[in-house]
Design a protein around this motif. Structure first.
Motif, short mmCIF file in Angstrom:
data_model
loop_
_atom_site.label_atom_id
_atom_site.label_comp_id
_atom_site.label_asym_id
_atom_site.label_seq_id
_atom_site.Cartn_x
_atom_site.Cartn_y
_atom_site.Cartn_z
N GLN A 141 44.11 30.06 38.76
CA GLN A 141 43.59 30.82 39.89
C GLN A 141 44.72 31.52 40.65
O GLN A 141 44.54 32.63 41.16
CB GLN A 141 42.83 29.90 40.84
CG GLN A 141 41.51 29.38 40.27
CD GLN A 141 40.53 30.52 40.02
OE1 GLN A 141 39.83 30.54 39.02
NE2 GLN A 141 40.47 31.49 40.91
N ASP A 182 45.55 34.55 38.68
CA ASP A 182 44.50 35.56 38.89
C ASP A 182 44.66 36.23 40.25
O ASP A 182 44.45 37.45 40.38
CB ASP A 182 43.12 34.90 38.78
CG ASP A 182 42.79 34.48 37.36
OD1 ASP A 182 43.44 34.99 36.43
OD2 ASP A 182 41.90 33.64 37.18
N ARG A 183 45.01 35.46 41.26
CA ARG A 183 45.20 36.04 42.59
C ARG A 183 46.35 37.03 42.61
O ARG A 183 46.26 38.13 43.18
CB ARG A 183 45.44 34.92 43.62
CG ARG A 183 45.60 35.42 45.05
CD ARG A 183 46.05 34.29 45.97
NE ARG A 183 47.35 33.78 45.59
CZ ARG A 183 48.50 34.36 45.94
NH1 ARG A 183 48.50 35.47 46.66
NH2 ARG A 183 49.65 33.82 45.56
N MET A 225 45.27 40.18 40.90
CA MET A 225 44.41 41.01 41.75
C MET A 225 45.22 41.73 42.82
O MET A 225 44.87 42.85 43.22
CB MET A 225 43.33 40.14 42.39
CG MET A 225 42.26 39.66 41.43
SD MET A 225 41.29 41.01 40.74
CE MET A 225 40.60 41.74 42.22
N TYR A 263 40.24 40.79 45.79
CA TYR A 263 41.41 39.97 46.14
C TYR A 263 41.00 38.79 47.00
O TYR A 263 41.51 37.67 46.83
CB TYR A 263 42.45 40.82 46.87
CG TYR A 263 43.67 40.04 47.27
CD1 TYR A 263 44.54 39.53 46.32
CD2 TYR A 263 43.93 39.78 48.61
CE1 TYR A 263 45.66 38.80 46.68
CE2 TYR A 263 45.04 39.04 48.99
CZ TYR A 263 45.90 38.56 48.01
OH TYR A 263 47.01 37.83 48.39
N SER A 299 39.65 36.16 44.80
CA SER A 299 40.69 35.42 44.09
C SER A 299 41.37 34.40 45.01
O SER A 299 41.72 33.30 44.58
CB SER A 299 41.73 36.39 43.52
OG SER A 299 42.43 37.06 44.56
#
Length: 464
Positions: free
Chosen positions: A60, A63-64, A67, A152, A155
């Motif tokens: 995660q 992924d953040r 983004m 965003y 995320s």
């Protein structure tokens, strides 16, 4: 950051446990003795559930960060190359092109016709082979309907949920270890009580045997004691097997081989000196409670993402390139660099209600998440209240069981005295011994239930 703290603490605890084990092996051949805290630390360090939760948190976070890059311009390079065996050829008809040019100079139509017939067509050939284009491009989204900002935020919420899931997994592992730990301690205490009961029956057998030898008791009394001896041996066998199974279950919950030889600290099992007054905590501190809130917030951001697909979108692009090719009469028409800037605007006009329906669908999911959060949070509050009451009842039951042991011991002493003075029977003695053993077993069971009830309460208020 939380992952590193958990990992460091787990590794430190495991190192201490292994160091203790190594020192114990060097000093003597005894197996390591582990406390509840050490069992928890080993389980947390070896749990695949927590490892997957940590991996999910790392995912995660990546992924953040991915983004976040959508807010910044993107640079890219490109190249195009063309080769073809065909060329573009066109013969310009000069007999039709020149007369209008020279007609003002020559007025005689016959002469003009004669000159036009003498002029051959002019061939024009354009060769696109070996043409290429190369350059760099930068693109920058200016307004995408709020999709980038909402994505965003989603995320970030995902990272928070992954962090809460780590806490949830830790609490579940600790609860499992506590249950296995106290179950083993309980079975070990029951095993000791069963063997003590068996020794007491053996002692009665010797006493009755001596009485039979001198004619003060009958063989029927001795037969009754033998029956009780067989029952005691059966209880010892079951207690031994139960203790071994409980140890294997503890090893399983700790993530170590099932046949590991371990010993645990059994001191402090009694709860008579623990009032359990510190029952502070609210269900709002529980990670499952916070996860429901974050999930509802995630669905709220999904509404913005669904709406952004049907709002105007504005972007800009700039490129710098070099082009060469399209040879004409042996020389390339393109042989230079250039800079270009372009803006794009996309305005959805009509999609037969697709955007409206998608937004409505996302809103319904958000409402469902809110309802689920409300329902589950109410159940958590109910569970917290129930666990608090169960702990109070378990503590009361443990205190009452402790008092029952004293009564059973007094009854046993009276039965023995009456039998020795000839005023009682051997049945009274055997029954009193059974009642003493049952009272002790009930006390041990009540203490174990009290310990487990306390762990469950701590879990229900987010204190594990």
């Amino acid at each position: 950051m939380k992952i590193s703290v958990y990992s460091i603490s787990g590794c430190l605890a495991l190192f201490l446990c292994l160091s203790f084990y190594a020192s114990a092996q060097n000093e003597s051949s005894s197996v390591p003795t582990l406390s509840l805290a050490q069992c928890r630390a080993i389980a947390l360090d070896s749990s695949l559930t927590i490892e997957n939760a940590n991996l999910q948190y790392s995912k995660q976070e990546y992924d953040r960060k991915a983004m976040l890059t959508n807010f910044f311009p993107k640079f890219s390079g490109y190249a195009l190359y063309l080769w073809t065996s065909r060329s573009l050829r066109y013969d310009v008809p000069m007999d039709k092109l020149l007369p209008p040019i020279i007609q003002p100079l020559i007025q005689d139509p016959a002469i003009l016709a004669q000159l036009a017939g003498m002029i051959q067509p002019l061939p024009l050939e354009l060769d696109p082979a070996n043409s290429y284009l190369a350059g760099v491009r930068v693109t920058q989204p200016i307004f995408m309907g709020g999709k980038i900002a909402a994505g965003y935020k989603m995320s970030r919420i995902g990272s928070e949920m992954a962090s809460l899931n780590i806490q949830k997994s830790r609490a579940e592992v600790i609860t499992s270890v506590d249950e296995a730990y106290w179950t083993y301690v309980k079975t070990d205490k029951l095993r000791a009580a069963a063997h003590s009961f068996s020794q007491a029956v053996d002692s009665v057998y010797k006493t009755v045997q001596d009485a039979v030898d001198v004619g003060m008791a009958t063989s029927n009394d001795l037969l009754k004691v033998k029956v009780q001896i067989n029952n005691a041996r059966l209880m010892c066998s079951k207690a031994d097997n139960g203790s071994r199974l409980a140890m294997m279950n503890l090893c399983h919950s700790m993530g170590v081989p099932l046949d590991s030889e371990l010993d645990v600290v059994t001191e402090g099992f009694d709860v008579s000196e623990e009032p359990f007054d510190d029952l502070s905590g609210e269900v709002e501190n529980r990670p499952e409670y916070k996860l429901l809130d974050r999930n509802a917030e995630l669905k709220a951001q999904a509404i913005k993402v669904a709406r952004a697909d049907f709002l105007p979108q504005l972007g800009a692009m700039a490129s710098y390139s070099y082009a060469r090719g399209l040879d004409f009469l042996g020389s390339p028409l393109l042989n230079d660099t250039g800079f270009a800037v372009m803006a794009t605007l996309k305005v959805p006009i009509f999609q037969w209600g697709e955007g409206v329906n998608k937004v409505r669908s996302a809103k319904k999911q958000h409402e469902m998440a809110l309802n689920e959060a409300q329902q589950m949070q109410d159940l958590m509050k109910l569970e917290m209240t129930k666990n608090r009451m169960d702990l109070t009842d378990a503590k009361l039951q443990a205190d009452m069981a402790a008092a029952s042991i004293e009564d059973a011991e007094m009854n046993l002493r009276k039965a023995v005295n009456r039998y020795q003075t000839g005023m009682g029977t051997i049945n009274d003695v055997l029954e009193a011994q059974s009642q003493r053993y049952k009272a002790e077993a009930d006390h041990i069971e009540a203490i174990a239930q009290c310990r487990l009830a306390y762990t469950k309460y701590l879990k229900s208020v987010g204190r594990l």
